[in-house]
Design a protein around this motif. Structure first.
Motif, PDB file in Angstrom:
ATOM      1  N   PHE A  96       0.860  -1.180   0.000  1.00  0.00           N
ATOM      2  CA  PHE A  96       0.000   0.000   0.000  1.00  0.00           C
ATOM      3  C   PHE A  96       0.900   1.236   0.000  1.00  0.00           C
ATOM      4  CE2 PHE A  96      -2.275  -3.400   2.131  1.00  0.00           C
ATOM      5  CZ  PHE A  96      -3.531  -3.360   1.551  1.00  0.00           C
ATOM      6  N   THR A  97       0.736   2.070  -1.000  1.00  0.00           N
ATOM      7  CA  THR A  97       1.519   3.296  -1.096  1.00  0.00           C
ATOM      8  C   THR A  97       0.624   4.478  -0.760  1.00  0.00           C
ATOM      9  OG1 THR A  97       2.878   2.331  -2.864  1.00  0.00           O
ATOM     10  CG2 THR A  97       2.974   4.721  -2.577  1.00  0.00           C
ATOM     11  N   ASP A  98       0.952   5.165   0.326  1.00  0.00           N
ATOM     12  CA  ASP A  98       0.210   6.360   0.704  1.00  0.00           C
ATOM     13  C   ASP A  98       0.722   7.539  -0.122  1.00  0.00           C
ATOM     14  OD1 ASP A  98      -1.083   4.832   2.542  1.00  0.00           O
ATOM     15  OD2 ASP A  98      -0.180   5.754   4.308  1.00  0.00           O
ATOM     16  N   LEU A  99      -0.213   8.273  -0.715  1.00  0.00           N
ATOM     17  CA  LEU A  99       0.106   9.428  -1.544  1.00  0.00           C
ATOM     18  C   LEU A  99      -0.528  10.681  -0.965  1.00  0.00           C
ATOM     19  CD1 LEU A  99      -0.719   7.764  -4.991  1.00  0.00           C
ATOM     20  CD2 LEU A  99       1.535   7.968  -3.954  1.00  0.00           C
ATOM     21  N   GLU A 100       0.118  11.817  -1.150  1.00  0.00           N
ATOM     22  CA  GLU A 100      -0.398  13.085  -0.645  1.00  0.00           C
ATOM     23  C   GLU A 100      -0.287  14.156  -1.722  1.00  0.00           C
ATOM     24  OE1 GLU A 100       2.096  14.033   2.636  1.00  0.00           O
ATOM     25  OE2 GLU A 100       1.189  12.568   4.005  1.00  0.00           O
ATOM     26  N   ARG A 101      -1.183  15.139  -1.669  1.00  0.00           N
ATOM     27  CA  ARG A 101      -1.012  16.344  -2.472  1.00  0.00           C
ATOM     28  C   ARG A 101      -1.469  17.534  -1.655  1.00  0.00           C
ATOM     29  NH1 ARG A 101      -5.617  15.970  -7.277  1.00  0.00           N
ATOM     30  NH2 ARG A 101      -7.466  16.115  -5.965  1.00  0.00           N
ATOM     31  N   ASP A 102      -0.683  18.604  -1.691  1.00  0.00           N
ATOM     32  CA  ASP A 102      -1.041  19.828  -0.994  1.00  0.00           C
ATOM     33  C   ASP A 102      -2.118  20.551  -1.788  1.00  0.00           C
ATOM     34  OD1 ASP A 102       0.836  19.410   1.030  1.00  0.00           O
ATOM     35  OD2 ASP A 102       2.435  20.318  -0.178  1.00  0.00           O
ATOM     36  N   LEU A 103      -3.024  21.177  -1.083  1.00  0.00           N
ATOM     37  CA  LEU A 103      -4.104  21.918  -1.716  1.00  0.00           C
ATOM     38  C   LEU A 103      -3.898  23.416  -1.494  1.00  0.00           C
ATOM     39  CD1 LEU A 103      -7.086  19.654  -0.604  1.00  0.00           C
ATOM     40  CD2 LEU A 103      -5.947  19.692  -2.837  1.00  0.00           C
ATOM     41  N   PRO A 104      -4.136  24.234  -2.513  1.00  0.00           N
ATOM     42  CA  PRO A 104      -3.866  25.672  -2.391  1.00  0.00           C
ATOM     43  C   PRO A 104      -4.872  26.372  -1.493  1.00  0.00           C
ATOM     44  CG  PRO A 104      -4.940  25.224  -4.480  1.00  0.00           C
ATOM     45  CD  PRO A 104      -4.637  23.881  -3.850  1.00  0.00           C
ATOM     46  N   ALA A 105      -4.376  27.319  -0.703  1.00  0.00           N
ATOM     47  CA  ALA A 105      -5.279  28.131   0.117  1.00  0.00           C
ATOM     48  C   ALA A 105      -6.101  29.055  -0.764  1.00  0.00           C
ATOM     49  CB  ALA A 105      -4.475  28.941   1.132  1.00  0.00           C
ATOM     50  N   ASP A 106      -5.515  29.472  -1.894  1.00  0.00           N
ATOM     51  CA  ASP A 106      -6.222  30.311  -2.862  1.00  0.00           C
ATOM     52  C   ASP A 106      -7.020  29.392  -3.776  1.00  0.00           C
ATOM     53  OD1 ASP A 106      -7.121  31.968  -4.835  1.00  0.00           O
ATOM     54  OD2 ASP A 106      -5.161  32.808  -5.351  1.00  0.00           O
ATOM     55  N   THR A 107      -8.325  29.362  -3.611  1.00  0.00           N
ATOM     56  CA  THR A 107      -9.147  28.405  -4.363  1.00  0.00           C
ATOM     57  C   THR A 107      -9.281  28.756  -5.829  1.00  0.00           C
ATOM     58  OG1 THR A 107     -11.155  29.594  -3.698  1.00  0.00           O
ATOM     59  CG2 THR A 107     -10.465  27.723  -2.322  1.00  0.00           C
ATOM     60  N   SER A 108      -8.729  29.895  -6.262  1.00  0.00           N
ATOM     61  CA  SER A 108      -8.725  30.195  -7.692  1.00  0.00           C
ATOM     62  C   SER A 108      -7.594  29.475  -8.397  1.00  0.00           C
ATOM     63  CB  SER A 108      -8.584  31.708  -7.922  1.00  0.00           C
ATOM     64  OG  SER A 108      -7.300  32.157  -7.508  1.00  0.00           O
ATOM     65  N   GLN A 109      -6.684  28.887  -7.584  1.00  0.00           N
ATOM     66  CA  GLN A 109      -5.570  28.143  -8.163  1.00  0.00           C
ATOM     67  C   GLN A 109      -5.978  26.707  -8.457  1.00  0.00           C
ATOM     68  OE1 GLN A 109      -2.194  28.372  -5.559  1.00  0.00           O
ATOM     69  NE2 GLN A 109      -1.815  30.543  -5.967  1.00  0.00           N
TER      70      GLN A 109
ATOM     71  N   SER B 163      -1.161  -2.388  -4.470  1.00  0.00           N
ATOM     72  CA  SER B 163      -0.491  -2.926  -5.648  1.00  0.00           C
ATOM     73  C   SER B 163       0.125  -4.279  -5.329  1.00  0.00           C
ATOM     74  CB  SER B 163       0.608  -1.964  -6.141  1.00  0.00           C
ATOM     75  OG  SER B 163       1.616  -1.828  -5.150  1.00  0.00           O
ATOM     76  N   ASP B 164       0.515  -4.999  -6.364  1.00  0.00           N
ATOM     77  CA  ASP B 164       1.142  -6.310  -6.194  1.00  0.00           C
ATOM     78  C   ASP B 164       2.657  -6.220  -6.184  1.00  0.00           C
ATOM     79  OD1 ASP B 164      -1.327  -7.618  -6.100  1.00  0.00           O
ATOM     80  OD2 ASP B 164      -1.446  -7.705  -8.288  1.00  0.00           O
ATOM     81  N   GLU B 165       3.199  -5.022  -6.188  1.00  0.00           N
ATOM     82  CA  GLU B 165       4.650  -4.825  -6.149  1.00  0.00           C
ATOM     83  C   GLU B 165       4.964  -3.613  -5.296  1.00  0.00           C
ATOM     84  OE1 GLU B 165       5.203  -2.382 -10.300  1.00  0.00           O
ATOM     85  OE2 GLU B 165       5.056  -4.561 -10.403  1.00  0.00           O
ATOM     86  N   PRO B 166       6.160  -3.564  -4.693  1.00  0.00           N
ATOM     87  CA  PRO B 166       6.468  -2.483  -3.756  1.00  0.00           C
ATOM     88  C   PRO B 166       6.669  -1.119  -4.403  1.00  0.00           C
ATOM     89  CG  PRO B 166       8.355  -3.941  -4.043  1.00  0.00           C
ATOM     90  CD  PRO B 166       7.207  -4.605  -4.733  1.00  0.00           C
ATOM     91  N   ALA B 167       6.950  -1.067  -5.717  1.00  0.00           N
ATOM     92  CA  ALA B 167       7.169   0.213  -6.387  1.00  0.00           C
ATOM     93  C   ALA B 167       6.302   0.282  -7.640  1.00  0.00           C
ATOM     94  CB  ALA B 167       8.639   0.390  -6.735  1.00  0.00           C
ATOM     95  N   PRO B 168       4.995   0.460  -7.485  1.00  0.00           N
ATOM     96  CA  PRO B 168       4.088   0.428  -8.631  1.00  0.00           C
ATOM     97  C   PRO B 168       4.139   1.702  -9.467  1.00  0.00           C
ATOM     98  CG  PRO B 168       2.884   1.039  -6.678  1.00  0.00           C
ATOM     99  CD  PRO B 168       4.293   0.731  -6.225  1.00  0.00           C
ATOM    100  N   GLN B 169       3.615   1.604 -10.691  1.00  0.00           N
ATOM    101  CA  GLN B 169       3.433   2.780 -11.524  1.00  0.00           C
ATOM    102  C   GLN B 169       2.190   3.529 -11.026  1.00  0.00           C
ATOM    103  OE1 GLN B 169       5.429   3.923 -14.085  1.00  0.00           O
ATOM    104  NE2 GLN B 169       6.843   2.339 -13.350  1.00  0.00           N
TER     105      GLN B 169
END
Length: 336
Positions: A149-162, A305-311
């Motif tokens: 299981f690969t945990d992924l993150e993305r930051d969200l902009p405070a300026d919602t016009s972005q 995924s079935d592998e430690p470094a998935p696409q």
């Protein structure tokens, strides 16, 4: 060291929360649960309709170790019965046999359950790459790797016009993603609970690590204290049929302890017949905008995924980055 072992009780929720907080301070697994969240987890283990169980170890009046067994889909002639196990030991008492005692109990529970039920019981667990000692204990006890299981993150902009993907003013990338798929995205509603459940089961049907939701289990998942219907979305095609789903949770305790308000995407997927049409891209793009507008600072999800470094192209193109990896292990206990 004298220990007192018994099942967890609702009166232990504060002690359990404090133990998990101590574990998180050392292991940094990114998991922070409030009392309501733990109450739901305990009910899944020990409720009147549950085949799960729990274990707690006390040193004097302090909870120092725990183990929980939560049943999940799959019974009888369809691969036997499956359960998810989880446990932990307070960091100051590790390497003294408590972890092995909890695993002993998992094995005893599975063997007894298989004998009573008359079919195999498979235990599944996740181990953080930040706790190699835990992985070693699990491997020594006959558990085998089954997925990652690969945990992924993305930051969200405070300026919602972005644009939540690029962090700049609305980009052609976000627009083009929406243009690939021409259906409609709406907030999750209980009125669409059944078609959403059917889509979820179809989307994850090829993955043995994702149980099929029954109507009851779907209701529990979408009525849990952490579930956020306004942050969850359904994709409908031109004829109004639900073809994609994105579910999101929020854990206020996590925000209190990290200072970051995060939308946790429990899962996102589409009907197999709709794959390749841009449904998942559209859901992720729409959710990114909505989550930013709702005041979330970060979105996160986990990919099996079935592998430690998935696409992970579809997620990385949506602005996500890799944050944490868990290994999934399993062991099957026969009825004989």
């Amino acid at each position: 060291m004298e220990l007192r072992w018994r099942a967890l009780r609702t009166s232990d929720l504060h002690s359990w929360s404090h133990l998990l907080e101590r574990i998180e301070e050392v292991d940094r697994r990114g998991e922070n649960f409030g009392l309501e969240d733990l109450a739901v987890q305990l009910a899944a283990c020990t409720g009147p309709d549950s085949n799960g169980d729990s274990l707690a170890a006390f040193h004097a009046d302090r909870l120092v170790a725990y183990g929980v067994v939560r049943p999940r889909g799959g019974h009888g002639g369809h691969g036997g019965e499956h359960a998810v196990v989880d446990g932990g030991v307070t960091p100051d008492l590790r390497r003294q046999g408590l972890g092995r005692a909890v695993v002993d109990w998992f094995e005893q529970w599975a063997g007894a359950r298989a004998a009573v039920a008359g079919h195999s019981v498979t235990l599944h667990c996740r181990v953080s790459d930040r706790n190699p000692a835990h992985a070693l204990t699990i491997l020594e006890r006959g558990f085998e790797p089954e997925c990652w299981f690969t945990d992924l993150e993305r930051d969200l902009p405070a300026d919602t016009s972005q644009d939540p993907i690029s962090g700049h003013a609305e980009s052609r990338h976000a627009e083009s993603q929406d243009s690939v798929w021409t259906g409609k995205i709406i907030p999750y509603s209980g009125a669409f609970a059944e078609p959403a459940r059917v889509v979820w089961n179809d989307a994850f049907s090829s993955s043995p690590g994702n149980p099929r939701h029954t109507a009851d289990s779907w209701h529990r998942a979408t009525s849990a204290p952490s579930f956020r219907p306004e942050s969850s979305f359904l994709a409908r095609d031109a004829s109004g049929v639900v073809v994609g789903v994105l579910l999101a949770d929020h854990f206020p305790t996590d925000t209190e302890r990290t200072g970051v308000r995060e939308a946790w995407i429990t899962g996102v997927g589409s009907r197999r017949s709709a794959r390749g049409t841009g449904v998942v891209d559209a859901l992720l793009t729409h959710a990114g905008r909505a989550h930013a507008e709702q005041g979330y600072q970060r979105a996160a999800l986990s990919v099996r995924s079935d592998e430690p470094a998935p696409q992970l192209d579809v997620y990385e193109q949506a602005g996500f980055r890799r944050a944490h990896v868990w290994a999934g292990y399993a062991r099957t206990f026969s009825a004989s």
